[in-house]
Structures are given as C-alpha cells and as structure tokens.
Design a protein around this motif. Structure first.
Motif, PDB file in Angstrom:
ATOM      1  N   UNK A  62      51.410  53.557  -2.260  1.00  9.53           N
ATOM      2  CA  UNK A  62      51.609  52.664  -1.257  1.00  9.53           C
ATOM      3  C   UNK A  62      51.529  53.795   0.124  1.00  9.53           C
ATOM      4  N   UNK A  63      50.918  52.616   1.421  1.00 10.54           N
ATOM      5  CA  UNK A  63      50.636  53.498   2.726  1.00 10.54           C
ATOM      6  C   UNK A  63      50.338  52.581   3.227  1.00 10.54           C
ATOM      7  N   UNK A  64      51.381  52.105   4.779  1.00 14.42           N
ATOM      8  CA  UNK A  64      50.750  51.485   5.455  1.00 14.42           C
ATOM      9  C   UNK A  64      49.856  51.939   6.905  1.00 14.42           C
ATOM     10  N   UNK A  65      49.422  50.753   7.165  1.00 15.00           N
ATOM     11  CA  UNK A  65      48.153  51.057   8.265  1.00 15.00           C
ATOM     12  C   UNK A  65      48.245  50.268   9.320  1.00 15.00           C
ATOM     13  N   UNK A  66      47.381  50.604  10.327  1.00 15.37           N
ATOM     14  CA  UNK A  66      48.482  50.369  11.704  1.00 15.37           C
ATOM     15  C   UNK A  66      46.545  50.525  12.681  1.00 15.37           C
ATOM     16  N   UNK A  67      46.527  49.012  13.366  1.00 19.65           N
ATOM     17  CA  UNK A  67      45.166  49.114  13.853  1.00 19.65           C
ATOM     18  C   UNK A  67      45.118  49.478  15.300  1.00 19.65           C
ATOM     19  N   UNK A  68      44.443  50.766  15.589  1.00 18.10           N
ATOM     20  CA  UNK A  68      44.548  51.484  16.731  1.00 18.10           C
ATOM     21  C   UNK A  68      43.938  50.992  18.228  1.00 18.10           C
ATOM     22  N   UNK A  69      43.427  51.859  18.871  1.00 12.86           N
ATOM     23  CA  UNK A  69      42.428  51.335  20.199  1.00 12.86           C
ATOM     24  C   UNK A  69      40.926  51.263  19.323  1.00 12.86           C
ATOM     25  N   UNK A  70      40.241  50.211  20.098  1.00 10.98           N
ATOM     26  CA  UNK A  70      38.495  49.658  19.376  1.00 10.98           C
ATOM     27  C   UNK A  70      37.924  50.797  20.318  1.00 10.98           C
ATOM     28  N   UNK A  71      37.952  51.557  21.456  1.00 17.52           N
ATOM     29  CA  UNK A  71      37.408  51.683  22.709  1.00 17.52           C
ATOM     30  C   UNK A  71      37.670  52.916  23.202  1.00 17.52           C
ATOM     31  N   UNK A  72      37.371  54.029  23.095  1.00 22.85           N
ATOM     32  CA  UNK A  72      37.867  54.847  24.735  1.00 22.85           C
ATOM     33  C   UNK A  72      38.985  54.363  25.739  1.00 22.85           C
ATOM     34  N   UNK A 106      38.660  53.826  16.404  1.00 22.25           N
ATOM     35  CA  UNK A 106      36.996  53.480  16.763  1.00 22.25           C
ATOM     36  C   UNK A 106      36.627  54.716  16.745  1.00 22.25           C
ATOM     37  N   UNK A 107      35.872  55.003  15.910  1.00 26.24           N
ATOM     38  CA  UNK A 107      34.995  56.288  16.332  1.00 26.24           C
ATOM     39  C   UNK A 107      33.869  56.428  15.126  1.00 26.24           C
ATOM     40  N   UNK A 108      33.375  56.581  14.467  1.00 22.54           N
ATOM     41  CA  UNK A 108      32.265  57.178  13.116  1.00 22.54           C
ATOM     42  C   UNK A 108      31.640  55.599  13.571  1.00 22.54           C
ATOM     43  N   UNK A 168      32.182  53.871  27.128  1.00 24.00           N
ATOM     44  CA  UNK A 168      31.983  53.403  25.794  1.00 24.00           C
ATOM     45  C   UNK A 168      31.322  53.919  24.414  1.00 24.00           C
ATOM     46  N   UNK A 169      31.821  53.161  23.799  1.00 21.41           N
ATOM     47  CA  UNK A 169      32.426  54.153  22.912  1.00 21.41           C
ATOM     48  C   UNK A 169      30.451  54.331  22.125  1.00 21.41           C
ATOM     49  N   UNK A 170      30.543  55.569  21.271  1.00 20.18           N
ATOM     50  CA  UNK A 170      29.348  56.183  20.772  1.00 20.18           C
ATOM     51  C   UNK A 170      29.848  56.285  19.128  1.00 20.18           C
ATOM     52  N   UNK A 171      29.049  56.248  18.194  1.00 27.02           N
ATOM     53  CA  UNK A 171      29.591  56.140  17.119  1.00 27.02           C
ATOM     54  C   UNK A 171      28.571  56.492  15.569  1.00 27.02           C
ATOM     55  N   UNK A 172      28.599  56.719  14.961  1.00 26.11           N
ATOM     56  CA  UNK A 172      28.364  57.958  13.848  1.00 26.11           C
ATOM     57  C   UNK A 172      27.268  57.275  12.835  1.00 26.11           C
ATOM     58  N   UNK A 173      26.705  56.152  12.826  1.00 24.77           N
ATOM     59  CA  UNK A 173      26.300  55.870  11.732  1.00 24.77           C
ATOM     60  C   UNK A 173      24.888  56.374  11.771  1.00 24.77           C
ATOM     61  N   UNK A 174      24.499  57.013  11.843  1.00 22.93           N
ATOM     62  CA  UNK A 174      23.320  57.829  11.409  1.00 22.93           C
ATOM     63  C   UNK A 174      24.342  59.587  10.686  1.00 22.93           C
ATOM     64  N   UNK A 175      25.785  59.037  10.624  1.00 23.09           N
ATOM     65  CA  UNK A 175      26.261  60.241   9.572  1.00 23.09           C
ATOM     66  C   UNK A 175      26.612  60.133   8.404  1.00 23.09           C
TER      67      UNK A 175
END
Ligand code: BDR
Ligand code: CA
Length: 314
Positions: free
Chosen positions: A60-70, A38-40, A74-81
């Motif tokens: 082909x490329x495998x995709x793995x889910x990681x951490x949803x938060x720091x 989680x980030x942007x 609390x997470x800070x996101x960048x929808x403004x960008x």
C-alpha cells in the motif's frame, strides 16, 4: 522505530529501485506517500511509472502528482538514459498496469499538510528527482522547513563533472532555481551527489545476484537494470550504470554504508556553462558555514547486498 518518509521521485529506473527498497524495508522505513515530479520523462509518464512500481511491490502506498515542469525553465528529460517510457526494460516487456490510483491532492499540498500535521522533526523528506515539488512546498509554507527532520537528496556533484552538462548533475540542472531555493532554505540537508553514486556501479556480478537472489521482484528489477546499464556502458565504458537514487534510502536504512562530511554547497543559477553546478567547498577553502552533509564514500558491495536482500522480501 521506523523513519517516516515522503519520497519525491521521477521514475526512472533508479527511482524505481529506491521506491522498492523503501517499500520492502518496513522495519526501518514507513513510506507516508510518493510525490511525483516531471524529470526523467514528463509527469504523465513518471506518475504512471510510480503507480506501476507500487503495484509491482504489492504494498500500500499513496501516490500524489506534483509539478509537470520546473519553476522557471522548460523541462529537460532523459529518455536517452531511461527510454521512451522512462522504465524501458532489457527484454522489452513492460511493467504490469497499475492498480494504484492517484490521490486528489497536489504533491506540494500533501508535503505541507503532512509535515504540519505530524510531530516536529518526525518526517524525513527524500528527493530523487528535480527539486521543484520540494521548493514549491517550502515557498508555500516556510514554517515546515524547520519541522523537517532531514531532507536527503540525490543530486549534485562536488569533485565529479556533471552528467547532463560538463558542470551539472541532471536533477539539479533540470530545476536549478528550485535547487538553489532548497539549498538556501536552511533545511537540514543531506546530499548524495555523483561523487558518491559513481561508486555504486551495477556490475555484471551484482546484476546477476539481483536476478538470482532478489526473488520475484528481483527478476523484474534485473530486466529493468539490464536496459538502464546500456547507456552508461556504451557512453562511459564503465562496468555498469551507477545506481544513484537508492543510495538515499540505503542511507536511512544502514547509514554505516556511507562516509559523510559536512560542507558548504551553493547552486549556480547563472545562465551559461555552469548553470546547475553545485559548488562544493570540499576542503573548507572558505569560512562559509557548512550547510550540507555530503556523502563522500560508500561500500558498494554492502549497498548491493542490501538491495538484493530487501527485494527478495517483496
Ligand atoms: C539522477 O538523474 C536521473 O536520471 C536519475 O534518476 C537520478 O535521479 C542522476 O543524475
Ligand atoms: Ca531520479
């Protein structure tokens, strides 16, 4: 021989170009997997975006889910960008739905298991989002740290002011504790901070070349970068936005594009206005042993030519 890499990301427009550049560059790069954080935008969106980008590449490329938060904040996101989806486009046309799924393993487990299973010093980590997944993997399995060939990150700033606070670059600011743990881990660390990435502006000429010469995927990327450019052009008055994240992949493909210098860098984790600042001893003002290879200058025309040429291969 191709470098074997795990790419940890939070797509994000520039992350998307980094993923595409890696997938297109099969002679130089073997992408073992994408680990997502989680980030942007929140994890459910960065994960969807990562899958859409792999689908766009038709590789082909495998995709793995990681951490949803720091780790501690609390997470800070960048929808403004990056827009509400994290990958808004200039035309409003969304990327196609993904045909790539999500692997059952957690991203941190994939990182640990892969680095333990592969020969020592054979796997390069690239991290272009907040460093949460990497810090967690290093905390789970410190034995992997000396086995990593190199950890190349987009994050931080030496001379440059921050882009999310006056002091801090976004990726470091989102999870400063993770960043500090990684910077102090002893891993062989290479940093592409804002000092470098602010030299890589998506000018109208460069954007036009991506659209004209980048083939099927180049046109989609052109549309995405059209949106990505809007925020920086209006906020900073620049000719275009800096294309941060693909610098890490370009360095692994064509290191001669960049000038590098080893320096001592520490991450400030004290609460207050300097939280997330990467204090970079550019002029060796201290006797501290340099711990990070920092990118100082880059040839922007070569960088954009490489991206355009590689996109055309997809
Ligand atoms: C970094 O922050 C994100 O918005 C970009 O994807 C890049 O990784 C630049 O500060
Ligand atoms: Ca990113």
């Amino acid at each position: 021989m191709a470098k074997r890499i795990i790419l940890d990301c939070d797509p994000g427009h520039d992350d998307a170009v980094a993923i595409l550049l890696a997938l297109a560059s099969t002679e130089e790069i073997e992408l073992l997997g994408l680990t997502v954080v989680g980030g942007n935008v929140p994890l459910h969106s960065t994960l969807l975006n990562a899958r859409k980008v792999v689908t766009l590449a038709q590789r082909e490329c495998k995709v793995f889910a990681g951490c949803p938060r720091p780790m501690m904040r609390d997470i800070v996101t960048a929808e403004h960008v990056h827009g509400e989806t994290g990958l808004d486009s200039g035309s409003g046309q969304p990327l196609g739905e993904p045909t790539v799924g999500v692997e059952p393993d957690h991203a941190a487990n994939f990182i640990v298991d892969t680095i333990r299973a592969e020969p020592e010093q054979s796997v390069t980590l690239v991290a272009i989002g907040p460093l949460t997944n990497i810090a967690i993997a290093f905390a789970m399995a410190p034995d992997i740290i000396p086995r990593v060939r190199e950890l190349v990150i987009m994050g931080g700033a030496g001379f440059e002011p921050g882009n999310i606070t006056p002091a801090a670059e976004f990726n470091i600011y989102v999870d400063p504790q993770a960043a500090r743990a990684v910077f102090e881990s002893g891993v062989n660390l290479t940093m592409f901070g804002l000092d470098l990435t602010h030299q890589m502006l998506i000018t109208p000429d460069r954007l036009a070349k991506i659209n004209a010469d980048g083939g099927r995927v180049g046109k989609v990327v052109g549309d995405l970068l059209d949106f990505f450019n809007q925020y920086d052009i209006s906020k900073y008055g620049w000719e275009g936005a800096p294309l941060h994240d693909p610098c890490t992949i370009a360095y692994l493909i064509e290191p001669a594009i960049f000038d590098m210098k080893k320096m001592h860098v520490v991450v400030d984790t004290t609460d207050g206005p300097s939280l997330g600042r990467t204090v970079t001893d550019w002029w060796a003002a201290t006797d501290e042993t340099p711990n990070v290879l920092v990118a100082t200058r880059g040839d922007a025309d070569r960088f954009f030519a490489l991206i355009t040429e590689r996109l055309s291969l997809l």
